[in-house]
Every structure is written in C-alpha cells, then in structure tokens.
Design a protein around this motif. Sequence first.
Motif, mmCIF file in Angstrom:
data_model
loop_
_atom_site.group_PDB
_atom_site.id
_atom_site.type_symbol
_atom_site.label_atom_id
_atom_site.label_comp_id
_atom_site.label_asym_id
_atom_site.label_seq_id
_atom_site.Cartn_x
_atom_site.Cartn_y
_atom_site.Cartn_z
ATOM 1 N N GLU A 143 16.151 -10.718 1.912
ATOM 2 C CA GLU A 143 16.775 -11.329 2.721
ATOM 3 C C GLU A 143 18.171 -11.840 1.899
ATOM 4 O O GLU A 143 19.191 -11.914 2.581
ATOM 5 N N GLU A 144 18.239 -12.116 1.284
ATOM 6 C CA GLU A 144 19.433 -12.357 -0.001
ATOM 7 C C GLU A 144 20.623 -11.640 0.112
ATOM 8 O O GLU A 144 21.643 -12.230 0.409
ATOM 9 N N MET A 145 20.174 -9.939 0.185
ATOM 10 C CA MET A 145 21.008 -9.649 0.010
ATOM 11 C C MET A 145 21.620 -9.043 1.416
ATOM 12 O O MET A 145 23.247 -8.837 1.431
ATOM 13 N N ASN A 146 21.035 -8.871 2.614
ATOM 14 C CA ASN A 146 21.741 -8.833 3.473
ATOM 15 C C ASN A 146 22.481 -10.266 3.683
ATOM 16 O O ASN A 146 23.680 -10.157 4.327
ATOM 17 N N MET A 147 21.849 -11.939 3.652
ATOM 18 C CA MET A 147 22.522 -13.020 3.735
ATOM 19 C C MET A 147 24.439 -12.487 2.534
ATOM 20 O O MET A 147 25.049 -12.955 2.984
ATOM 21 N N GLN A 205 25.803 -9.708 2.232
ATOM 22 C CA GLN A 205 26.938 -9.014 2.360
ATOM 23 C C GLN A 205 27.486 -9.230 3.385
ATOM 24 O O GLN A 205 28.405 -9.053 4.316
ATOM 25 N N ASN A 206 26.590 -10.066 4.706
ATOM 26 C CA ASN A 206 27.330 -11.053 5.651
ATOM 27 C C ASN A 206 27.980 -12.250 5.049
ATOM 28 O O ASN A 206 29.270 -11.987 6.010
ATOM 29 N N GLU A 207 28.459 -12.376 4.003
ATOM 30 C CA GLU A 207 29.338 -13.171 3.161
ATOM 31 C C GLU A 207 30.409 -12.789 3.000
ATOM 32 O O GLU A 207 32.346 -13.438 2.960
ATOM 33 N N MET A 208 30.255 -11.209 2.396
ATOM 34 C CA MET A 208 31.188 -10.697 1.951
ATOM 35 C C MET A 208 32.070 -10.269 3.187
ATOM 36 O O MET A 208 33.124 -10.258 2.941
ATOM 37 N N LYS A 209 31.041 -9.521 4.225
ATOM 38 C CA LYS A 209 32.080 -9.288 5.779
ATOM 39 C C LYS A 209 32.994 -10.828 5.896
ATOM 40 O O LYS A 209 34.001 -10.088 6.367
ATOM 41 N N THR A 210 32.684 -11.229 6.276
ATOM 42 C CA THR A 210 33.242 -12.862 6.032
ATOM 43 C C THR A 210 34.290 -13.135 5.501
ATOM 44 O O THR A 210 35.757 -13.656 6.052
ATOM 45 N N LEU A 211 34.346 -12.645 4.017
ATOM 46 C CA LEU A 211 35.142 -13.131 3.480
ATOM 47 C C LEU A 211 36.774 -12.367 3.386
ATOM 48 O O LEU A 211 37.629 -12.056 3.410
ATOM 49 N N GLN A 212 36.085 -11.088 3.996
ATOM 50 C CA GLN A 212 37.456 -9.481 3.795
ATOM 51 C C GLN A 212 37.944 -9.970 4.675
ATOM 52 O O GLN A 212 39.156 -9.687 4.730
ATOM 53 N N TYR A 213 36.882 -9.948 5.984
ATOM 54 C CA TYR A 213 37.752 -10.502 7.279
ATOM 55 C C TYR A 213 39.411 -12.071 6.874
ATOM 56 O O TYR A 213 39.987 -11.293 7.877
#
Length: 93
Positions: free
Chosen positions: A31-35, A37-45
Amino acid sequence: MQKKRKISMILLVLMSALLVYFVITFVKQQEEMNMIQNEMKTLQYKIEKEKETQEELLKQQDMIETDEFIEKIAREKLGMVKEGERIYVDMDQ
C-alpha cells in the motif's frame, strides 16, 4: 508423546503468528509503495508542466528582446507612433 505434541502445537502457533505478521507487513508495504508511486507520477506530471512553462517563458523572453515587440508595446500601451505616421480615430465607437 504428550510433550512432543504440545511443543509441535506451540511451534505451529508461533509459525502461524509469524506468517500472519509477515503477510500484514507485506500488505502494508505494498500500500505504501502504491502511494509513493502515485506521488511520483503526480510529481513527474508537475515537472513536465513546469518544463513547458519554462520553455514558454524562454520564448517570451526571446520575443521581448526584439525590436518588433518593443515597437508593438510602444504603440499599444503607450500610444506612440513613428515619425511621419498619422493616427486615425474612429468617432463612431
């Protein structure tokens, strides 16, 4: 015989508890890794958007330094005209 059975039962309970602990830990980490990864996608965007903004600002900076832009601003904002030009005012507006 009874003692062996008790020891194996205790060992089974301990192993089961240990297995449950590892499963719970694994699920929480997933769950923490998914969170993350989502944060990383948001930051890359956001990084991509900021790069686009930076490129646009650099283009504007290059444009601002041209004589055409300076002349355009002088005409539109300051109402200036070149020597020999005439200004026509539309009285119907």
